[in-house]
Design a protein around this motif. Sequence first.
Motif, PDB file in Angstrom:
ATOM      1  N   UNK A 100       0.810  -1.211   0.000  1.00 48.66           N
ATOM      2  CA  UNK A 100       0.000   0.000   0.000  1.00 48.66           C
ATOM      3  C   UNK A 100       0.852   1.275   0.000  1.00 48.66           C
ATOM      4  N   UNK A 101       2.149   1.159   0.239  1.00 49.07           N
ATOM      5  CA  UNK A 101       3.039   2.318   0.193  1.00 49.07           C
ATOM      6  C   UNK A 101       3.281   2.697  -1.264  1.00 49.07           C
ATOM      7  N   UNK A 102       3.128   3.984  -1.555  1.00 50.39           N
ATOM      8  CA  UNK A 102       3.193   4.462  -2.930  1.00 50.39           C
ATOM      9  C   UNK A 102       4.571   5.046  -3.230  1.00 50.39           C
ATOM     10  N   UNK A 103       5.093   4.730  -4.402  1.00 48.51           N
ATOM     11  CA  UNK A 103       6.340   5.319  -4.887  1.00 48.51           C
ATOM     12  C   UNK A 103       6.050   6.746  -5.339  1.00 48.51           C
ATOM     13  N   UNK A 104       6.735   7.757  -4.789  1.00 45.19           N
ATOM     14  CA  UNK A 104       6.476   9.152  -5.178  1.00 45.19           C
ATOM     15  C   UNK A 104       6.588   9.409  -6.676  1.00 45.19           C
ATOM     16  N   UNK A 105       7.395   8.594  -7.357  1.00 47.04           N
ATOM     17  CA  UNK A 105       7.568   8.805  -8.792  1.00 47.04           C
ATOM     18  C   UNK A 105       6.316   8.447  -9.595  1.00 47.04           C
ATOM     19  N   UNK A 106       5.364   7.740  -8.957  1.00 49.79           N
ATOM     20  CA  UNK A 106       4.135   7.342  -9.652  1.00 49.79           C
ATOM     21  C   UNK A 106       3.006   8.346  -9.473  1.00 49.79           C
ATOM     22  N   UNK A 107       3.230   9.387  -8.686  1.00 46.36           N
ATOM     23  CA  UNK A 107       2.191  10.387  -8.433  1.00 46.36           C
ATOM     24  C   UNK A 107       1.855  11.134  -9.732  1.00 46.36           C
ATOM     25  N   UNK A 108       0.563  11.286  -9.968  1.00 42.54           N
ATOM     26  CA  UNK A 108       0.096  11.991 -11.171  1.00 42.54           C
ATOM     27  C   UNK A 108      -0.418  13.365 -10.764  1.00 42.54           C
ATOM     28  N   UNK A 109       0.155  14.407 -11.351  1.00 44.45           N
ATOM     29  CA  UNK A 109      -0.235  15.786 -11.059  1.00 44.45           C
ATOM     30  C   UNK A 109      -1.187  16.270 -12.146  1.00 44.45           C
ATOM     31  N   UNK A 110      -2.273  16.904 -11.718  1.00 38.87           N
ATOM     32  CA  UNK A 110      -3.269  17.402 -12.667  1.00 38.87           C
ATOM     33  C   UNK A 110      -3.936  18.637 -12.049  1.00 38.87           C
ATOM     34  N   UNK A 111      -5.057  19.041 -12.593  1.00 39.62           N
ATOM     35  CA  UNK A 111      -5.796  20.180 -12.041  1.00 39.62           C
ATOM     36  C   UNK A 111      -7.272  20.052 -12.395  1.00 39.62           C
ATOM     37  N   UNK A 112      -8.103  20.745 -11.635  1.00 35.34           N
ATOM     38  CA  UNK A 112      -9.535  20.804 -11.931  1.00 35.34           C
ATOM     39  C   UNK A 112      -9.997  22.260 -11.831  1.00 35.34           C
ATOM     40  N   UNK A 113     -11.099  22.548 -12.470  1.00 35.40           N
ATOM     41  CA  UNK A 113     -11.710  23.869 -12.377  1.00 35.40           C
ATOM     42  C   UNK A 113     -13.039  23.707 -11.657  1.00 35.40           C
ATOM     43  N   UNK A 114     -13.236  24.468 -10.598  1.00 37.36           N
ATOM     44  CA  UNK A 114     -14.495  24.450  -9.860  1.00 37.36           C
ATOM     45  C   UNK A 114     -15.514  25.265 -10.670  1.00 37.36           C
ATOM     46  N   UNK A 115     -16.505  24.587 -11.193  1.00 38.51           N
ATOM     47  CA  UNK A 115     -17.479  25.241 -12.074  1.00 38.51           C
ATOM     48  C   UNK A 115     -18.338  26.271 -11.342  1.00 38.51           C
ATOM     49  N   UNK A 116     -18.325  26.255 -10.044  1.00 41.21           N
ATOM     50  CA  UNK A 116     -19.167  27.178  -9.288  1.00 41.21           C
ATOM     51  C   UNK A 116     -18.630  28.611  -9.306  1.00 41.21           C
TER      52      UNK A 116
END
Length: 285
Positions: A100-116
């Motif tokens: 269950x420990x995650x390798x930091x190199x596998x982290x996916x960076x993205x973004x969202x826009x709050x439609x409100x």
Amino acid sequence: MMIFLLACDDDSGSITEPSDESSSSVVQSSSSAKTKKSSSSSFAKSSSGKKTSSSSKKNEQSSSSTNRSSSSVVSSSSDKRSSSSVASSSARSSSSSVSLIVDPSTVVVDSIIDSRDGQTYKTVSIGAQTWMAQNLNYEMESSFCGDDGCVRYGRYYKWDAATVACPSGWHLPTLEEFETLFTAVGGKKIAAKALKSTSGWKNRNDGTSGNGSDDFGFSALPAGYRKNNGTFEHVGEFLEFWSSTEFEYSHEYDVYDIGIGYHYDGAIVDYSSRSNGYSVRCVKD
């Protein structure tokens, strides 16, 4: 099993008829002989009974020993199987925790826009979870700006507002979801170090940096918190994130929250009055 032996005498045989003058003595002699035979037969039966009893006791003792021996074998076998099961279970548990420990190199960076309101938030996918990597800044009733004007630290929410503040498709994390995050970054004892931003935190009392390594891009900031009397406390030193999990012993008033400080590497699970103002990090549904 009990075995009984019966001793049987055969009284059959031919008797020569005696003469008249000796018939009485013959009769008496025959009667006496029969009496002796009967006595002898009774003794034989009695003796046989004793032998049978003795033999039965021996059989019982032998059976008891066999049963005890068999029981010992079964018990020993059960103990071995039980020990084996425990060892196997522990091995699986240990293996599961490691996986269950995650390798930091596998982290996916993205973004969202709050439609409100059109605001954009950075997001990070850590293992199976996707988190906002910035504090929520959606204006609503029972939300407040601090001295920074909500620019750096986002807004502070009372708990009732926090439960409905996240945009569609996102929600206020449960305590369990926070604990899943802690496991993914290496465990609760080092979670704060791994999740804190690399700047903005007060130095420790020994002069060393209170900043984190931010290995997973979560960028937890020292926003402090808003007390229910309207004052802001410990900005630059601590932060408090709301969870959606109510404290089971006083759920009418208190809720679980996550605390992170400048002077320690571990994350703290605490509970607080729902009227306080804490930061919000949304997690994806």
